[in-house]
Design an enzyme around this catalytic site. Structure first.
Site, PDB file in Angstrom:
ATOM      1  N   TYR A  67      63.867  92.344  40.047  1.00 30.13           N
ATOM      2  CA  TYR A  67      65.060  91.487  40.159  1.00 30.13           C
ATOM      3  C   TYR A  67      65.439  90.973  38.768  1.00 30.13           C
ATOM      4  O   TYR A  67      64.611  90.922  37.857  1.00 30.13           O
ATOM      5  CB  TYR A  67      64.833  90.330  41.142  1.00 30.13           C
ATOM      6  N   ASP A  80      47.743  76.751  43.684  1.00 35.78           N
ATOM      7  CA  ASP A  80      46.733  77.813  43.652  1.00 35.78           C
ATOM      8  C   ASP A  80      45.315  77.257  43.599  1.00 35.78           C
ATOM      9  O   ASP A  80      44.361  77.984  43.909  1.00 35.78           O
ATOM     10  CB  ASP A  80      46.950  78.719  42.430  1.00 35.78           C
ATOM     11  N   GLU A  85      47.344  69.081  30.460  1.00 35.41           N
ATOM     12  CA  GLU A  85      47.361  70.549  30.456  1.00 35.41           C
ATOM     13  C   GLU A  85      46.418  71.064  29.374  1.00 35.41           C
ATOM     14  O   GLU A  85      46.459  70.594  28.242  1.00 35.41           O
ATOM     15  CB  GLU A  85      48.807  71.027  30.224  1.00 35.41           C
ATOM     16  N   GLN A  86      45.624  72.073  29.724  1.00 31.00           N
ATOM     17  CA  GLN A  86      44.649  72.584  28.750  1.00 31.00           C
ATOM     18  C   GLN A  86      45.297  73.310  27.562  1.00 31.00           C
ATOM     19  O   GLN A  86      44.790  73.252  26.446  1.00 31.00           O
ATOM     20  CB  GLN A  86      43.648  73.497  29.437  1.00 31.00           C
ATOM     21  N   ARG A 107      59.740  82.904  34.426  1.00 28.81           N
ATOM     22  CA  ARG A 107      58.808  81.778  34.571  1.00 28.81           C
ATOM     23  C   ARG A 107      58.912  80.783  33.422  1.00 28.81           C
ATOM     24  O   ARG A 107      58.764  79.578  33.619  1.00 28.81           O
ATOM     25  CB  ARG A 107      57.370  82.299  34.648  1.00 28.81           C
TER      26      ARG A 107
HETATM   27  C1  LIG Z   1      52.501  89.086  40.613  1.00 25.11           C
HETATM   28  C2  LIG Z   1      52.779  87.712  41.148  1.00 25.11           C
HETATM   29  C3  LIG Z   1      54.055  87.397  41.578  1.00 25.11           C
HETATM   30  C4  LIG Z   1      54.317  86.138  42.132  1.00 25.11           C
HETATM   31  N1  LIG Z   1      55.585  85.861  42.563  1.00 25.11           N
HETATM   32  C5  LIG Z   1      55.849  84.658  43.121  1.00 25.11           C
HETATM   33  C6  LIG Z   1      57.163  84.334  43.568  1.00 25.11           C
HETATM   34  O1  LIG Z   1      58.076  85.130  43.423  1.00 25.11           O
HETATM   35  N2  LIG Z   1      57.383  83.115  44.130  1.00 25.11           N
HETATM   36  C7  LIG Z   1      56.375  82.187  44.279  1.00 25.11           C
HETATM   37  O2  LIG Z   1      56.624  81.099  44.817  1.00 25.11           O
HETATM   38  N3  LIG Z   1      55.120  82.463  43.850  1.00 25.11           N
HETATM   39  C8  LIG Z   1      54.831  83.649  43.268  1.00 25.11           C
HETATM   40  N4  LIG Z   1      53.580  83.929  42.811  1.00 25.11           N
HETATM   41  C9  LIG Z   1      52.530  82.898  42.917  1.00 25.11           C
HETATM   42  C10 LIG Z   1      52.678  81.867  41.807  1.00 25.11           C
HETATM   43  O3  LIG Z   1      52.686  82.490  40.544  1.00 25.11           O
HETATM   44  C11 LIG Z   1      51.521  80.870  41.850  1.00 25.11           C
HETATM   45  O4  LIG Z   1      51.257  80.511  43.175  1.00 25.11           O
HETATM   46  C12 LIG Z   1      51.882  79.619  41.061  1.00 25.11           C
HETATM   47  O5  LIG Z   1      52.145  79.932  39.725  1.00 25.11           O
HETATM   48  C13 LIG Z   1      50.750  78.594  41.156  1.00 25.11           C
HETATM   49  O6  LIG Z   1      51.112  77.469  40.409  1.00 25.11           O
HETATM   50  P1  LIG Z   1      50.034  76.379  40.091  1.00 25.11           P
HETATM   51  O7  LIG Z   1      50.755  75.340  39.289  1.00 25.11           O
HETATM   52  O8  LIG Z   1      49.330  75.967  41.323  1.00 25.11           O
HETATM   53  O9  LIG Z   1      48.929  77.108  39.190  1.00 25.11           O
HETATM   54  P2  LIG Z   1      49.067  77.790  37.756  1.00 25.11           P
HETATM   55  O10 LIG Z   1      50.405  78.362  37.553  1.00 25.11           O
HETATM   56  O11 LIG Z   1      47.894  78.671  37.594  1.00 25.11           O
HETATM   57  O12 LIG Z   1      48.947  76.559  36.751  1.00 25.11           O
HETATM   58  C14 LIG Z   1      47.712  75.938  36.512  1.00 25.11           C
HETATM   59  C15 LIG Z   1      47.794  75.192  35.188  1.00 25.11           C
HETATM   60  O13 LIG Z   1      46.596  74.449  35.015  1.00 25.11           O
HETATM   61  C16 LIG Z   1      46.128  74.613  33.687  1.00 25.11           C
HETATM   62  N5  LIG Z   1      44.680  74.405  33.691  1.00 25.11           N
HETATM   63  C17 LIG Z   1      43.722  75.240  34.183  1.00 25.11           C
HETATM   64  N6  LIG Z   1      42.495  74.713  34.012  1.00 25.11           N
HETATM   65  C18 LIG Z   1      42.676  73.510  33.410  1.00 25.11           C
HETATM   66  C19 LIG Z   1      41.784  72.479  32.971  1.00 25.11           C
HETATM   67  N7  LIG Z   1      40.444  72.589  33.105  1.00 25.11           N
HETATM   68  N8  LIG Z   1      42.304  71.346  32.409  1.00 25.11           N
HETATM   69  C20 LIG Z   1      43.668  71.228  32.257  1.00 25.11           C
HETATM   70  N9  LIG Z   1      44.554  72.174  32.629  1.00 25.11           N
HETATM   71  C21 LIG Z   1      44.059  73.293  33.211  1.00 25.11           C
HETATM   72  C22 LIG Z   1      46.547  76.037  33.326  1.00 25.11           C
HETATM   73  O14 LIG Z   1      46.596  76.230  31.931  1.00 25.11           O
HETATM   74  C23 LIG Z   1      47.914  76.126  33.985  1.00 25.11           C
HETATM   75  O15 LIG Z   1      48.951  75.678  33.151  1.00 25.11           O
HETATM   76  C24 LIG Z   1      53.288  85.176  42.239  1.00 25.11           C
HETATM   77  C25 LIG Z   1      52.001  85.481  41.779  1.00 25.11           C
HETATM   78  C26 LIG Z   1      51.747  86.730  41.238  1.00 25.11           C
HETATM   79  C27 LIG Z   1      50.365  87.025  40.763  1.00 25.11           C
END
Ligand SMILES: Cc1cc2nc3c(=O)[nH]c(=O)nc-3n(C[C@H](O)[C@H](O)[C@H](O)COP(=O)(O)OP(=O)(O)OC[C@H]3O[C@@H](n4cnc5c(N)ncnc54)[C@H](O)[C@@H]3O)c2cc1C
Length: 389
Positions: free
Chosen positions: A210, A288, A30-31, A104
């Site tokens: 909520y 994402d 993790e960065q 979160r």
């Molecule tokens: C307003 C809003 C409300 C939402 N509500 C919901 C909900 O109710 N339910 C739901 O299921 N989803 C919801 N989502 C979507 C959800 O937040 C995301 O889809 C989810 O957090 C994605 O998780 P992830 O682990 O793929 O990416 P992220 O949460 O973006 O995590 C990526 C991680 O990678 C790390 N990283 C980035 N680049 C590097 C690098 N070069 N080297 C090492 N580490 C790195 C980052 O620091 C981070 O910790 C919502 C989104 C928004 C914007």
């Protein structure tokens, strides 16, 4: 099987736990200097909660999660409930797992605590990636370098793994921004808000709120159409007065919640068109990094959790053939994630209709067809992403 997960968000951490459970030797990079999440809420539906329960997380989830009784779709001005769909015991009985609301930070902490400390590497920002024969070599900004049989890019919408594997490309601004606030319960006791998910729909905007953190905080997200966005940062501090001005004329409950914000942050919402490929050789994207979506289905994190579960099941079944596992992973996961990207975009239009004939049609449909009935939501909540071969 040595697996490197880049990114320790909800997607990366839950994938790491699923892979560990499937017998892989997993390390997470993790960065940030520590594992954590921004101050906001997140909804976790049964299609994701059942996968996390299977990893032994039920006690922690029950401790930190709030279980809503229902989801209300409401009109922005008079507060009329257009539709109330159950989310409580009925949903758990039907789909075999509960619907939760989390802060979160609580969810990220319970996932991180379940991962053995020696497998979690904070302060590791990926900067380089190379496939050499049957190995993937990753380099980090701090000078460290590691090798793995499989590397998973769970590094979010600005994914470095994605850029290094498929070439750089910016995510697109969707035209929506979200103001978020976390309101202490004592500030809004007079509003007497049910333990439910509330979605207020109005012209060019909606507002979702909520309870989270054992009902100590109300999570409020105000999403508005915003035209352009030039600032690269997507988590800037905002002004409560601006939010109130944008929600002029809305129901007193919505305005009461906004007025009670101790502070607010503005979040520009980005997405990407569905990607042509999620995997290449021994590198796979997840969450994402490959399927960012608007939040109007509350499914981005849930789909990331599903990705990890599917990948773990496939690797457990075919540990000797990583490229085939990854091809199959993409084949089974992509149609569902794409469907949810599209459904989220469609809900944005539906939620933001101006008052008029289209809005009246939407409201009638919500009232009569029960579009959040158990039958209609079964395809989403019943799905078990670990059942793949
Ligand atoms: C307003 C809003 C409300 C939402 N509500 C919901 C909900 O109710 N339910 C739901 O299921 N989803 C919801 N989502 C979507 C959800 O937040 C995301 O889809 C989810 O957090 C994605 O998780 P992830 O682990 O793929 O990416 P992220 O949460 O973006 O995590 C990526 C991680 O990678 C790390 N990283 C980035 N680049 C590097 C690098 N070069 N080297 C090492 N580490 C790195 C980052 O620091 C981070 O910790 C919502 C989104 C928004 C914007």
């Amino acid at each position: 099987m040595k697996v490197a997960v880049v990114g320790g968000g909800i997607g990366g951490l839950s994938a790491a736990l699923a892979l560990l459970n499937a017998g892989c030797d997993v390390q997470v990079y993790e960065q940030a200097q520590k594992f954590g999440e921004i101050g906001a809420g997140i909804q976790i539906s049964p299609n994701a909660s059942r996968l996390l329960h299977r990893l032994g997380l039920k006690p922690a989830m029950d401790k930190w999660g709030v279980r809503p009784l229902a989801v209300h779709q409401k009109r922005w001005d008079d507060g009329r409930t257009l539709q109330r769909a159950p989310l409580g015991p009925e949903v758990e009985a039907q789909f075999g797992a509960p619907y939760y609301h989390f802060h979160r930070g609580d969810l990220a902490a319970l996932l991180a605590e379940a991962l053995p400390k020696e497998r979690a590497h904070a302060g590791h920002r990926l900067v380089g990636l190379e496939e050499k024969g049957e190995r993937v070599i990753a380099r980090f900004e701090n000078g460290a370098s590691i090798e793995a049989d499989l590397l998973i890019g769970a590094d979010g919408i600005h994914s470095k793994v994605r850029a290094l594997t498929f070439g750089p490309e910016k995510p697109r601004f969707t035209g929506c921004v979200a103001w978020r606030g976390l309101v202490p319960a004592e500030r809004i006791a007079h509003l007497d808000i049910e333990v439910a998910s509330h979605n207020w729909m109005g012209p060019g905007a909606h507002c979702v709120h909520y309870w989270v953190s054992a009902r100590r905080l109300m999570n409020v997200v105000c999403v508005v159409e915003h035209g352009t966005w030039t600032n690269e940062s997507w988590t800037d501090k905002g002004n409560v007065a601006d939010v109130l001005a944008r929600y002029e004329g809305w129901h007193p409950t919505v305005r009461g919640l906004i007025g009670a914000f101790p502070e607010t942050f503005i979040w520009a919402l980005h997405d990407r068109a569905p990607l042509p490929a999620w995997t290449q050789g021994r590198i796979a994207l997840l969450g994402d990094a490959c399927h960012p979506m608007l939040p109007m289905m509350a499914q981005g994190a849930a789909q990331a959790i599903e990705d990890g579960a599917a990948l773990a099941s496939l690797l457990e079944a075919m540990p000797d053939d990583v490229p085939s596992v990854l091809r199959r992973y993409e084949e089974v996961r992509k149609p569902r994630a794409t469907r949810l990207q599209e459904a989220s975009a469609a809900n944005r239009t539906r939620f933001h209709l101006p008052d008029g004939p289209a809005q009246q049609k939407r409201d009638e449909a919500m009232a009569s067809s029960g579009d959040r009935s158990m039958e209609n939501i079964g395809w989403l909540y019943m799905h078990d992403a670990a059942l793949v071969s």
